[in-house]
Design an enzyme around this catalytic site. Structure first.
Site, PDB file in Angstrom:
ATOM      1  NE  ARG A  33      -1.552  -2.412   2.767  1.00  0.00           N
ATOM      2  CZ  ARG A  33      -1.643  -3.688   2.397  1.00  0.00           C
ATOM      3  NH1 ARG A  33      -2.716  -4.121   1.809  1.00  0.00           N
ATOM      4  NH2 ARG A  33      -0.683  -4.557   2.658  1.00  0.00           N
ATOM      5  CB  THR A  34       3.291   2.598   2.461  1.00  0.00           C
ATOM      6  OG1 THR A  34       2.463   2.074   3.498  1.00  0.00           O
ATOM      7  CG2 THR A  34       3.787   3.960   2.870  1.00  0.00           C
ATOM      8  CG  HIS A  75       2.913   3.799   8.699  1.00  0.00           C
ATOM      9  ND1 HIS A  75       3.038   4.664   7.627  1.00  0.00           N
ATOM     10  CD2 HIS A  75       2.536   2.608   8.171  1.00  0.00           C
ATOM     11  CE1 HIS A  75       2.757   4.009   6.508  1.00  0.00           C
ATOM     12  NE2 HIS A  75       2.451   2.767   6.810  1.00  0.00           N
ATOM     13  CE  LYS A  82      27.059  -4.474  -6.122  1.00  0.00           C
ATOM     14  NZ  LYS A  82      27.219  -3.417  -7.130  1.00  0.00           N
ATOM     15  NE  ARG A 118       6.872   0.763   5.240  1.00  0.00           N
ATOM     16  CZ  ARG A 118       5.672   0.201   5.104  1.00  0.00           C
ATOM     17  NH1 ARG A 118       5.564  -1.068   4.751  1.00  0.00           N
ATOM     18  NH2 ARG A 118       4.585   0.897   5.324  1.00  0.00           N
TER      19      ARG A 118
END
Ligand code: CP
Length: 318
Positions: free
Chosen positions: A66-67, A144, A94, A116
């Site tokens: 969703r986000t 959030h 890496k 996020r």
């Protein structure tokens, strides 16, 4: 529904890191701005120019449906260019650090970073390390904010006002950034919030938070106007906070049977993704009181508003 518009004021935040530090007036201003952006999604050509020439990077170190897609679409609708970063296909694999990654992307001329991360505080750290705007798309258990905003936007749309509104947030509150952002937004706007969960899923510092606590969904369900069911975050549990999923579902699941005790106009919410049959039965998730897909739809307008406002604040601060 007609409502008095929030006072016009000069939005000054070039970052959106959380809702804890925003005032009720600022939250209302974002919601009102989002209302103005809803119309763009109804046009045959779903685009407007406010972010033309700007670059948004989606810097996601955790999975999202969703986000991430909502931010991508929101940026596209405002005519920004979007870079999609995923940890698995980047040089993070890496050994490159988060800050080096962000600084290298910034060297390409980015304007807004949507981040996020599974560690609380990473968006704040980033905001102090780069010049671009930073928008928190979920950091650990912390916040959030755009989920909190789209949740209060959805409630305001259906209920009109937060005065006298009782809202239950149910489930894995201890591991939920959504619960924290929701709690700040809902209580600042005037609602009463009740955390409902087994004691093992209530945060340790709950006595310092502006909420009531209940360990019984059966005692709370008949009193509330809104019920927000949270996902059990199995990936973060690190133990056994309840004896079995069956027992959890028996006491804390939103079942058709339990819904018979609720107010007829109760709003049923869930931030997604849903564990169907655990947090709620499918008949409830897809039932007449559910606004779960409306939440997702509203997320687009809210994220357009957030991208627009942080960019505007950055332009004023140059
Ligand atoms: N509500 C929410 O944050 O969903 P995603 O994890 O799919 O973005």
């Amino acid at each position: 529904m007609l409502r008095k518009k929030s006072k016009q004021f000069n939005w000054q935040h070039k970052h959106l890191l959380g809702l804890r530090d925003l005032s009720a007036e600022e939250i209302t201003f974002i919601l009102d701005t989002a209302e103005g952006f809803e119309e763009i999604s109804t046009r045959s050509v779903k685009k407007a120019p406010p972010l033309r020439g700007k670059v948004v990077v989606n810097l996601f170190f955790e999975d999202s449906t969703r986000t991430r897609n909502s931010f991508t679409l929101a940026a596209n609708r405002l005519s920004a260019d979007v870079i999609e970063f995923t940890q698995k296909t980047s040089s993070v694999s890496k050994g490159e650090t988060l800050l080096d990654t962000a600084k290298n992307l910034e060297a390409m001329g980015i304007d807004i970073v949507v981040i996020r991360h599974n560690a609380a505080g990473v968006p704040k750290l980033l905001s102090r390390s780069i010049n671009a705007c930073v928008v928190n798309a979920g950091d650990g258990y912390c916040e959030h904010p755009t989920q909190g905003l789209l949740d209060v936007y959805t409630i305001r749309k259906f209920k009109g006002s937060f005065d006298g509104l009782k809202i239950a947030i149910v489930g894995d509150i201890a591991h939920s950034r959504v619960a924290r952002s929701d709690m700040w937004a809902m209580t600042k706007l005037g609602a009463e919030v009740i955390f409902v969960a087994p004691p093992t899923l209530i945060p340790g510092n709950v006595d310092k938070l502006p909420v009531k606590v209940s360990y019984s969904l059966d005692e709370v369900i008949e009193k509330v106007d809104v019920i927000n069911m949270l996902r059990i975050q199995f990936e973060r549990l690190g133990g056994n906070p309840f004896p079995s999923v069956r027992e959890y579902s028996h006491y804390f699941g939103l079942t058709v049977e339990r819904m018979k005790k609720a107010k007829p106009d109760i709003l049923v919410m869930h931030p997604g993704p849903i564990n169907r049959g655990l947090e709620m039965e499918s008949e409830v998730a897809d039932g007449k009181n559910s606004v779960i897909l409306e939440q997702v739809k509203n997320g687009l307008a809210v994220r357009m508003a957030v991208l627009f406002l942080v960019n505007q604040a950055a332009a004023q601060q140059q």
